[in-house]
Design an enzyme around this catalytic site. Structure first.
Site, PDB file in Angstrom:
ATOM      1  N   CYS A   1      75.330  31.525  71.781  1.00 23.63           N
ATOM      2  CA  CYS A   1      76.048  30.729  70.770  1.00 23.63           C
ATOM      3  C   CYS A   1      76.308  31.474  69.458  1.00 23.63           C
ATOM      4  O   CYS A   1      77.425  31.417  68.955  1.00 23.63           O
ATOM      5  CB  CYS A   1      75.321  29.415  70.484  1.00 23.63           C
ATOM      6  SG  CYS A   1      74.123  28.901  71.684  1.00 23.63           S
TER       7      CYS A   1
ATOM      8  N   ARG B   1      64.575  35.861  77.403  1.00 29.18           N
ATOM      9  CA  ARG B   1      63.500  35.104  76.760  1.00 29.18           C
ATOM     10  C   ARG B   1      62.192  35.507  77.404  1.00 29.18           C
ATOM     11  O   ARG B   1      62.127  35.660  78.614  1.00 29.18           O
ATOM     12  CB  ARG B   1      63.726  33.596  76.929  1.00 29.18           C
ATOM     13  CG  ARG B   1      64.985  33.148  76.220  1.00 29.18           C
ATOM     14  CD  ARG B   1      65.283  31.704  76.490  1.00 29.18           C
ATOM     15  NE  ARG B   1      66.685  31.442  76.209  1.00 29.18           N
ATOM     16  CZ  ARG B   1      67.322  30.329  76.544  1.00 29.18           C
ATOM     17  NH1 ARG B   1      66.661  29.380  77.165  1.00 29.18           N
ATOM     18  NH2 ARG B   1      68.590  30.172  76.263  1.00 29.18           N
TER      19      ARG B   1
ATOM     20  N   GLN C   1      73.917  33.040  81.754  1.00 30.38           N
ATOM     21  CA  GLN C   1      74.427  31.674  81.632  1.00 30.38           C
ATOM     22  C   GLN C   1      75.933  31.669  81.857  1.00 30.38           C
ATOM     23  O   GLN C   1      76.619  32.584  81.426  1.00 30.38           O
ATOM     24  CB  GLN C   1      74.154  31.141  80.221  1.00 30.38           C
ATOM     25  CG  GLN C   1      72.685  30.958  79.905  1.00 30.38           C
ATOM     26  CD  GLN C   1      72.502  30.498  78.474  1.00 30.38           C
ATOM     27  OE1 GLN C   1      73.078  31.050  77.553  1.00 30.38           O
ATOM     28  NE2 GLN C   1      71.676  29.474  78.284  1.00 30.38           N
TER      29      GLN C   1
ATOM     30  N   ASP D   1      78.170  30.353  80.260  1.00 27.29           N
ATOM     31  CA  ASP D   1      78.213  29.705  78.963  1.00 27.29           C
ATOM     32  C   ASP D   1      79.637  29.522  78.459  1.00 27.29           C
ATOM     33  O   ASP D   1      80.509  30.324  78.783  1.00 27.29           O
ATOM     34  CB  ASP D   1      77.450  30.594  77.968  1.00 27.29           C
ATOM     35  CG  ASP D   1      76.687  29.771  76.957  1.00 27.29           C
ATOM     36  OD1 ASP D   1      76.831  28.542  76.976  1.00 27.29           O
ATOM     37  OD2 ASP D   1      75.948  30.368  76.159  1.00 27.29           O
TER      38      ASP D   1
ATOM     39  N   HIS E   1      81.575  27.780  74.687  1.00 29.37           N
ATOM     40  CA  HIS E   1      81.492  26.978  73.473  1.00 29.37           C
ATOM     41  C   HIS E   1      82.877  26.510  73.110  1.00 29.37           C
ATOM     42  O   HIS E   1      83.811  27.307  73.078  1.00 29.37           O
ATOM     43  CB  HIS E   1      80.848  27.792  72.355  1.00 29.37           C
ATOM     44  CG  HIS E   1      79.427  28.141  72.665  1.00 29.37           C
ATOM     45  ND1 HIS E   1      79.062  29.347  73.209  1.00 29.37           N
ATOM     46  CD2 HIS E   1      78.302  27.396  72.583  1.00 29.37           C
ATOM     47  CE1 HIS E   1      77.757  29.342  73.426  1.00 29.37           C
ATOM     48  NE2 HIS E   1      77.269  28.174  73.064  1.00 29.37           N
TER      49      HIS E   1
ATOM     50  N   LYS F   1      73.790  14.633  73.747  1.00 28.09           N
ATOM     51  CA  LYS F   1      74.169  15.443  74.903  1.00 28.09           C
ATOM     52  C   LYS F   1      74.208  14.636  76.182  1.00 28.09           C
ATOM     53  O   LYS F   1      73.731  13.502  76.227  1.00 28.09           O
ATOM     54  CB  LYS F   1      73.203  16.610  75.061  1.00 28.09           C
ATOM     55  CG  LYS F   1      71.789  16.172  75.368  1.00 28.09           C
ATOM     56  CD  LYS F   1      70.911  17.356  75.724  1.00 28.09           C
ATOM     57  CE  LYS F   1      69.492  16.889  75.967  1.00 28.09           C
ATOM     58  NZ  LYS F   1      68.638  17.884  76.557  1.00 28.09           N
TER      59      LYS F   1
ATOM     60  N   HIS G   1      78.417  22.931  73.442  1.00 27.54           N
ATOM     61  CA  HIS G   1      77.843  23.949  74.336  1.00 27.54           C
ATOM     62  C   HIS G   1      77.913  23.353  75.730  1.00 27.54           C
ATOM     63  O   HIS G   1      77.551  22.195  75.914  1.00 27.54           O
ATOM     64  CB  HIS G   1      76.359  24.211  74.067  1.00 27.54           C
ATOM     65  CG  HIS G   1      75.993  24.489  72.658  1.00 27.54           C
ATOM     66  ND1 HIS G   1      75.622  25.735  72.225  1.00 27.54           N
ATOM     67  CD2 HIS G   1      75.897  23.677  71.583  1.00 27.54           C
ATOM     68  CE1 HIS G   1      75.308  25.676  70.945  1.00 27.54           C
ATOM     69  NE2 HIS G   1      75.465  24.442  70.533  1.00 27.54           N
TER      70      HIS G   1
HETATM   71 ZN   LIG Z   1      75.354  27.515  73.159  1.00 27.05          ZN
END
Ligand SMILES: [Zn+2]
Ligand SMILES: [Zn+2]
Length: 646
Positions: A337, A366, A384, A386, A388, A472, A518
């Site tokens: 992000c 992580r 991910q 991912d 945005h 969410k 997200h």
């Molecule tokens: Zn994000």
């Protein structure tokens, strides 16, 4: 008298000191027979705890997660008693309920507990359970509590009690057994009809590797023997489908101690499968107006201080990377992000240009504790899917619907039919917990709920479960074994646009904050493929599976023809192999079955003469001799039936 409010909103009067069980009895005897735990004013209580004030009461049976929790936690007391009787000198520490059962961490005076001891423990525990001993809570002073455990030489319980406040300490007694416990038990031990010790593992006291290592005894229990039998069958099936086992057998991925724990290495077949998944999503995302971006695997520490991720992941994760330059520090990115916020910031946008939808298959890192690592589901580096979305508050509604459409397309194409959605919203009583304007929160929550309704999702609203930065929606997917997995979060965020000072120029020519969404339909490629492996048992949808067909010549004489068949399959874009080893067809079929190849194409003399292939499906169904063109059509039809166009 006190007023008790039940979950359906009815309010009834009871005399002061009535218990959850009294309330259950006043409703029906059947309910009273099944109630095993309760919550009063948001606190777990025993079914026999006297209720002395007005409040709301929820009654739990075995069929509620809360009921199971009480059931399994209570069983941990029973098993602890059994362990104490079987292993004199054992020191008990903690014994909570977990998602599937419970554990008890114990310090053994000597020796160890192994598989062959399980039966004796189970036998003892069930003997105790049959005594139908009531669980009774009892308040004790801190001094008395300390005295008991000091005299027993149990330094663990002493440490626990030292951290408790006098006046809040309780013991739970049943039969001849006593344990330090804050409560949450079923009425009596007799409700537990089946107990199984599942495994033992090492566990550090308080999860700290500098502290003594204890033995963690895992177990599960049920109110009926039949339920235990069914559970064990499910476990057996889960073992067969374990993604770590299948990943190895199907040569999809591996791990290397040299590379490091929790860092998966994708083998050619696994990498190709991942690639197909990525292409599948990229194609749909392109149609949905996403633009691909690319960001580096590291970023300056300051970036994550700005985003707040340093505060969240910093100290407990990979430490900053130093450079020859003094004071310069980089972090492995824990999230994509912040990078995407800075991509948005590369130039000013007008409201007419929004939404901006930036997508990236971004790899993040992580540091998970080594004990937490598990195959592909808990790793230290993962990718991910991912994206945005930066939009105006007014666009949120439509964007949310679009993301749900995309998520449903993804789930449908991969054979997940059984799923629900969970919408997490604010706790209206605690407005101070959340950032962003009240108006925007209302807009966002309504957008999510409307979208979920309009798309016909089976959803529940969880009050107070929203993150501080936005509401969410999570998809909860049930796999073929009935296990629930959380997939595909869609999260509204008012925080990062603030932290990164993101703006757009509105129709009023003023500067405004965009809203950020997200979203990641797969979540992580690693975890998703693990789930897919366990859901399908390795029998991936035909469009995704590494090898769709294998050509099996009956004898050496048919090899030339088999090669010709392979070529035609390749021309038809069917992923196929040729097994021309000098083995019997029977053996080749068995191996192809093991390798989960959907179609076995057997070619013998008759096929060669007729220019056909004899098709056998994985599992044994015989489709007879058909031409390659017909086979290609069959494959096409089957792929198109799962992989619909978006
Ligand atoms: Zn994000
Ligand atoms: Zn307890």
């Amino acid at each position: 008298m006190i007023e008790i409010t039940l979950p359906d909103g009815t309010i009834k009067e009871y005399s002061k000191g009535s218990t959850a069980m009294d309330v259950a009895l006043s409703i029906s005897e059947g309910l009273a027979r099944n109630v095993i735990s309760a919550k009063f004013n948001d606190t777990v209580v025993e079914t026999v705890t006297p209720l002395n004030e007005d409040g709301s009461l929820i009654l739990y049976t075995w069929n509620n997660p809360e009921g199971k929790k009480a059931f399994w936690h209570s069983t941990s007391h029973i098993v602890a008693q059994a362990l104490e009787e079987l292993y004199p000198g054992i020191k008990l520490t903690i014994g909570p309920a977990i998602d599937n059962g419970f554990y008890y961490d114990v310090d053994l005076p000597e020796g160890s507990i192994s598989d062959k001891d399980f039966q004796a423990i189970e036998k003892k525990a069930i003997e105790i359970a049959r005594g139908k001993h009531a669980f009774k809570m009892r308040a004790v002073s801190k001094a008395d509590a300390l005295a008991k455990y000091k005299s027993e030489g149990n330094e663990y319980k002493v440490e626990l009690i030292e951290n408790l406040e006098d006046g809040t300490i309780t013991f739970c007694d049943h039969d001849s057994f006593t344990d330090l416990c804050r409560g949450g038990h079923i009425p009596n031990t007799g409700i537990v009809k089946a107990i199984k010790v599942l495994s033992v593992a090492g566990a550090y006291w308080r999860g700290d590797e500098n502290k003594p290592q204890l033995t963690r005894v895992y177990g599960i229990s049920f109110p009926k023997q039949k339920e235990l039998t069914e559970y064990l069958e499910l476990l057996e099936e889960a073992k067969k489908r374990d993604h770590r086992k299948l990943g190895k057998e199907l040569e999809l991925f591996t791990f290397s101690q040299k590379v490091g724990q929790g860092l998966p290495l994708w083998l050619p077949k696994g990498a190709a499968l991942r690639e197909r998944l990525e292409q599948f999503l990229k194609k749909a995302q392109k149609k949905a107006g996403y633009e691909m971006v690319v960001s580096p695997h590291i970023g300056q520490k300051e970036l994550y201080v700005t985003s707040g991720h340093y505060e969240k992941y910093g100290a407990d994760s990979f430490q900053p990377i130093n450079t020859p330059k003094d004071g310069e520090e980089f972090l492995l990115k824990p999230m994509n992000c912040p990078h995407h916020c800075e991509i948005y910031n590369h130039r000013p946008f007008s409201y007419k240009e929004l939404p901006k939808r930036y997508a990236e298959f971004g790899t993040v890192y992580r540091y998970e504790q080594s004990g937490e690592l598990h195959g592909l589901t808990r790793v230290r580096g993962f990718t991910q899917d991912d994206a945005h979305i930066f939009c105006t508050p007014d666009q949120l509604d439509q964007e949310f619907k679009n993301v749900i459409d995309l998520s449903l397309y993804v789930l449908g194409s991969l054979g997940f039919e059984n799923f629900t959605a969970q919408v997490s919203v604010r706790d209206l009583d605690k407005p101070e917990k959340y950032i962003g304007s009240l108006e925007n929160w209302e807009k966002a929550e309504n957008a999510i709920i409307n979208a979920a309704k309009e798309k016909g999702l089976d959803f529940v609203i969880e009050k107070g479960e929203a993150a501080f930065y936005g509401p969410k929606l999570d998809f909860m997917v049930k796999d073929a074994l009935g296990r629930s997995w959380q997939l595909g979060t869609i999260q509204v965020d008012y925080n990062l646009p603030e932290r990164f000072d993101l703006t757009y120029k509105g129709s009023d020519n003023e500067s405004h904050r965009p809203v950020m969404i997200h979203r990641a339909p797969f979540g992580s490629m690693e975890r998703f493929i693990a789930l897919l492996l366990e859901h399908t048992g390795g029998n991936f949808p035909l469009w995704l599976i590494p090898d769709q067909a294998i050509v099996l010549p009956v004898s050496e004489k048919n090899e030339k023809y088999a090669e010709k068949v392979l070529k035609s399959l390749e021309n038809n874009e069917i992923r196929a192999l040729l097994d021309n080893r000098n083995e019997t067809v029977g053996k080749k079929i068995r191996e192809a079955e093991m390798n989960k190849i959907p179609f076995m194409l057997i070619v013998g003399e008759n096929d060669e003469a007729a220019n056909t292939i004899s098709v056998r499906r994985h599992g044994g169904e015989d489709l007879g001799a058909i031409t390659i063109d017909n086979f290609a059509n069959l494959v096409d039809t089957e792929i198109n039936s799962t992989l619909k166009s978006f």
